[in-house]
Design an enzyme around this catalytic site. Structure first.
Site, PDB file in Angstrom:
ATOM      1  N   LYS A 148      38.065   0.363 -18.936  1.00 27.62           N
ATOM      2  CA  LYS A 148      37.258  -0.035 -20.080  1.00 27.62           C
ATOM      3  C   LYS A 148      38.194  -0.655 -21.088  1.00 27.62           C
ATOM      4  O   LYS A 148      39.293  -0.128 -21.279  1.00 27.62           O
ATOM      5  CB  LYS A 148      36.538   1.167 -20.683  1.00 27.62           C
ATOM      6  N   LYS A 174      38.729   1.882 -10.378  1.00 22.76           N
ATOM      7  CA  LYS A 174      37.501   1.135 -10.060  1.00 22.76           C
ATOM      8  C   LYS A 174      37.358  -0.076 -10.971  1.00 22.76           C
ATOM      9  O   LYS A 174      37.658   0.001 -12.154  1.00 22.76           O
ATOM     10  CB  LYS A 174      36.282   2.058 -10.238  1.00 22.76           C
ATOM     11  N   ASP A 176      34.790  -2.746 -12.874  1.00 26.58           N
ATOM     12  CA  ASP A 176      33.431  -2.608 -13.373  1.00 26.58           C
ATOM     13  C   ASP A 176      32.509  -3.578 -12.638  1.00 26.58           C
ATOM     14  O   ASP A 176      32.971  -4.518 -11.992  1.00 26.58           O
ATOM     15  CB  ASP A 176      33.401  -2.801 -14.899  1.00 26.58           C
ATOM     16  N   GLU A 177      31.217  -3.316 -12.757  1.00 28.17           N
ATOM     17  CA  GLU A 177      30.251  -4.078 -11.947  1.00 28.17           C
ATOM     18  C   GLU A 177      30.232  -5.568 -12.290  1.00 28.17           C
ATOM     19  O   GLU A 177      29.815  -6.383 -11.469  1.00 28.17           O
ATOM     20  CB  GLU A 177      28.849  -3.475 -12.078  1.00 28.17           C
ATOM     21  N   HIS A 266      28.078   0.152  -5.921  1.00 22.49           N
ATOM     22  CA  HIS A 266      27.624   0.276  -7.308  1.00 22.49           C
ATOM     23  C   HIS A 266      26.148  -0.110  -7.342  1.00 22.49           C
ATOM     24  O   HIS A 266      25.725  -0.990  -6.599  1.00 22.49           O
ATOM     25  CB  HIS A 266      28.457  -0.643  -8.198  1.00 22.49           C
ATOM     26  N   LYS A 305      25.467   9.182 -19.943  1.00 25.15           N
ATOM     27  CA  LYS A 305      24.889   8.259 -20.921  1.00 25.15           C
ATOM     28  C   LYS A 305      23.668   7.491 -20.402  1.00 25.15           C
ATOM     29  O   LYS A 305      22.964   6.862 -21.185  1.00 25.15           O
ATOM     30  CB  LYS A 305      25.973   7.258 -21.358  1.00 25.15           C
TER      31      LYS A 305
HETATM   32  C1  CAP Z   1      30.654   3.980 -16.170  1.00 27.45           C
HETATM   33  C2  CAP Z   1      30.203   2.650 -15.683  1.00 27.45           C
HETATM   34  C3  CAP Z   1      29.169   2.596 -14.552  1.00 27.45           C
HETATM   35  C4  CAP Z   1      27.933   3.428 -14.711  1.00 27.45           C
HETATM   36  C5  CAP Z   1      26.787   2.951 -13.822  1.00 27.45           C
HETATM   37  C6  CAP Z   1      29.662   1.888 -16.849  1.00 27.45           C
HETATM   38  O1  CAP Z   1      31.516   3.881 -17.248  1.00 27.45           O
HETATM   39  O2  CAP Z   1      31.290   1.929 -15.208  1.00 27.45           O
HETATM   40  O3  CAP Z   1      28.824   1.264 -14.387  1.00 27.45           O
HETATM   41  O4  CAP Z   1      28.262   4.734 -14.430  1.00 27.45           O
HETATM   42  O5  CAP Z   1      25.748   3.820 -13.794  1.00 27.45           O
HETATM   43  O6  CAP Z   1      29.976   0.711 -16.994  1.00 27.45           O
HETATM   44  O7  CAP Z   1      28.884   2.431 -17.604  1.00 27.45           O
HETATM   45  P1  CAP Z   1      31.874   5.137 -18.166  1.00 27.45           P
HETATM   46  P2  CAP Z   1      25.462   4.810 -12.550  1.00 27.45           P
HETATM   47  O8  CAP Z   1      32.562   6.138 -17.279  1.00 27.45           O
HETATM   48  O9  CAP Z   1      32.782   4.588 -19.239  1.00 27.45           O
HETATM   49  O10 CAP Z   1      30.581   5.638 -18.723  1.00 27.45           O
HETATM   50  O11 CAP Z   1      26.734   5.494 -12.210  1.00 27.45           O
HETATM   51  O12 CAP Z   1      24.414   5.704 -13.074  1.00 27.45           O
HETATM   52  O13 CAP Z   1      24.987   3.926 -11.477  1.00 27.45           O
HETATM   53 MG    MG Z   2      30.245   0.041 -14.982  1.00 26.06          MG
END
Ligand code: CAP
Ligand code: MG
Length: 412
Positions: A148, A174, A176-177, A266, A305
């Site tokens: 992040k 990891k 991010d998406e 993801h 969250k």
């Molecule tokens: C988590 C995360 C993931 C979410 C996706 C984000 O970051 O990388 O994309 O967890 O949702 O960008 O929010 P944090 P899910 O650890 O900083 O929250 O796992 O429910 O599919």
């Molecule tokens: Mg993410």
């Protein structure tokens, strides 16, 4: 052949039929029976008006065989489906029906798959057992950290954070998406530098480390990136399974089979399908498809969250774990607003056979990324040793700082 012909209450479907459980909220003036018959008709061989059809086509009708309140079960003859073609299957059972005016709400709750269709997909190459073998981690949850901010780091900065995450004690870094191959952080450079750091981190810690690098793109480009990932010696690719689509997932599973790469799935975009409790498709349906297609680990929610309560997360986890012919069990990945003060809730609810992913909950640590990673690992260690995080924090400064900063509350 008209709508009422699709109702066959008390019909006993055979094992080779596909069965869907729907929750239906009929439109005003329409009975549940009428609405259900339209779902069965539209997703097999009926339409809005009566048709005269030969008996061999009649045999392809879906049948409404059970109605309990809002819940309706429909069976579909095996012949309706093309083996190995998920888009075709989903267009059949979850296609036009969601737009029918006869329903105010329609939700596909669950699917029971016939054996031949399950078998026509590759399924997970590694699953939980295989991944544990790669990472040499026996019992504890696997830990992961997404960088992040999601986007913006240069490859050098990215690799440095990755090193800090790994050496702090986290197993997987990891992407991010929404990080792929933007100008500020080109895919190959990021991969190359991160792999270099991975080598150093493994040397320093004596542990296996790996990188969930996001190859999400157009299909040919994803294939190219998967090959690069292999060339640079990594074990995993990550794909955004829902934005890529099921055909793309299947292609990547084929390529990863040839290359021996594991797939981190993801689920960005899932809430567009599964968030409205009266419409769409449940995450457990999506999880089942992803597992049959061959994801080795899949985001299932994390009580953090993002939307999704205990029941939903548990249902998704169960889909990853339930007996399903010979399809391997896959890791549910818990993520979204996680930090060391709340991870024990997930292990209590599910088991230690999960991946625990924290991004902000590591990089946001007041002591920096290395200390954030240490605190996450300490929270897991505490659980494995049967100690509360509060107790464990008395002996571990990084965990103490994390708890002081975030407490035990879930962020919104
Ligand atoms: C988590 C995360 C993931 C979410 C996706 C984000 O970051 O990388 O994309 O967890 O949702 O960008 O929010 P944090 P899910 O650890 O900083 O929250 O796992 O429910 O599919
Ligand atoms: Mg993410």
């Amino acid at each position: 052949m008209e709508y009422k012909d699709f109702i066959k209450i008390n019909y006993k479907p055979s094992d080779n039929e596909l069965i869907c459980l729907f929750k239906i909220k009929p439109a005003k003036g329409i009975s549940i029976k009428e609405a259900a018959s339209r779902v069965a008709a539209e997703s097999s061989n009926g339409t809005w008006t009566a048709l005269r059809i030969p008996s061999h086509i009649k045999a392809l009708s879906a049948k409404v065989f059970d109605i309990k309140g809002d819940y309706v079960k429909i069976s579909y003859p095996n012949e309706l489906f093309e083996e190995g073609n998920m888009p075709q299957i989903i267009s059949s059972i979850a296609g036009n029906i969601f737009g029918m005016k006869a329903v105010n709400g329609l939700r596909l709750m669950d699917i029971k798959w016939p054996k031949n269709i399950i078998k026509s997909f590759k399924g997970p190459q590694y699953g939980i057992k295989g991944i544990r073998k790669i990472l040499k981690i026996k019992n504890r949850p696997i830990t992961a950290t997404v960088l992040k901010p999601k986007v913006g780091f240069y490859p050098e900065e990215h690799a440095k954070h990755a090193y800090d995450i790994w050496t702090g004690g986290v197993d997987l870094v990891k992407d991010d998406e929404n990080l792929s191959n933007q100008k500020f952080n080109r895919f190959e450079k990021r991969l190359k530098l991160s792999m270099k750091m991975r080598g150093k981190a493994e040397k320093k810690t004596g542990e296996r480390k790996s990188y969930l690098i996001n190859i999400t793109a157009e299909t040919d480009e994803m294939k190219r990136r998967a090959r690069l990932v292999k060339e640079y010696g990594n074990e995993y690719v990550m794909i955004d399974i829902l934005t890529v689509g099921w055909a793309g997932v299947q292609t990547i599973r084929n390529v990863c089979g040839e290359l021996g790469l594991a797939i981190h799935a993801h689920r960005a975009f899932h809430a567009a399908f599964d968030r409205n409790p009266n419409h769409g498709v449940t995450m457990k349906v999506l999880a089942g498809i992803a597992r049959i297609q061959g994801a080795d680990q899949l985001h299932i929610g994390g009580l953090g969250k993002l939307a999704g309560g205990k029941k939903e997360v548990k249902d998704n986890y169960d889909k990853c774990m339930q007996e399903l012919d010979n399809v391997k069990r896959v890791f549910g990945v818990c993520s979204g607003g996680l930090h060391p003060g709340i991870t024990h809730r997930l292990m209590n609810l599910l088991s230690t056979d999960i991946v625990i992913q924290a991004g902000g909950g590591v990089l946001g640590h007041p002591g920096g990324t290395v200390n954030g990673a240490k605190a996450l690992r300490q929270a897991i260690n505490a659980y494995m040793q049967g100690e509360s995080v509060t107790e464990h924090a008395k002996k571990h400064e990084e965990l103490r700082t994390a708890l002081k900063s975030w407490g035990h509350k879930t962020p919104i």
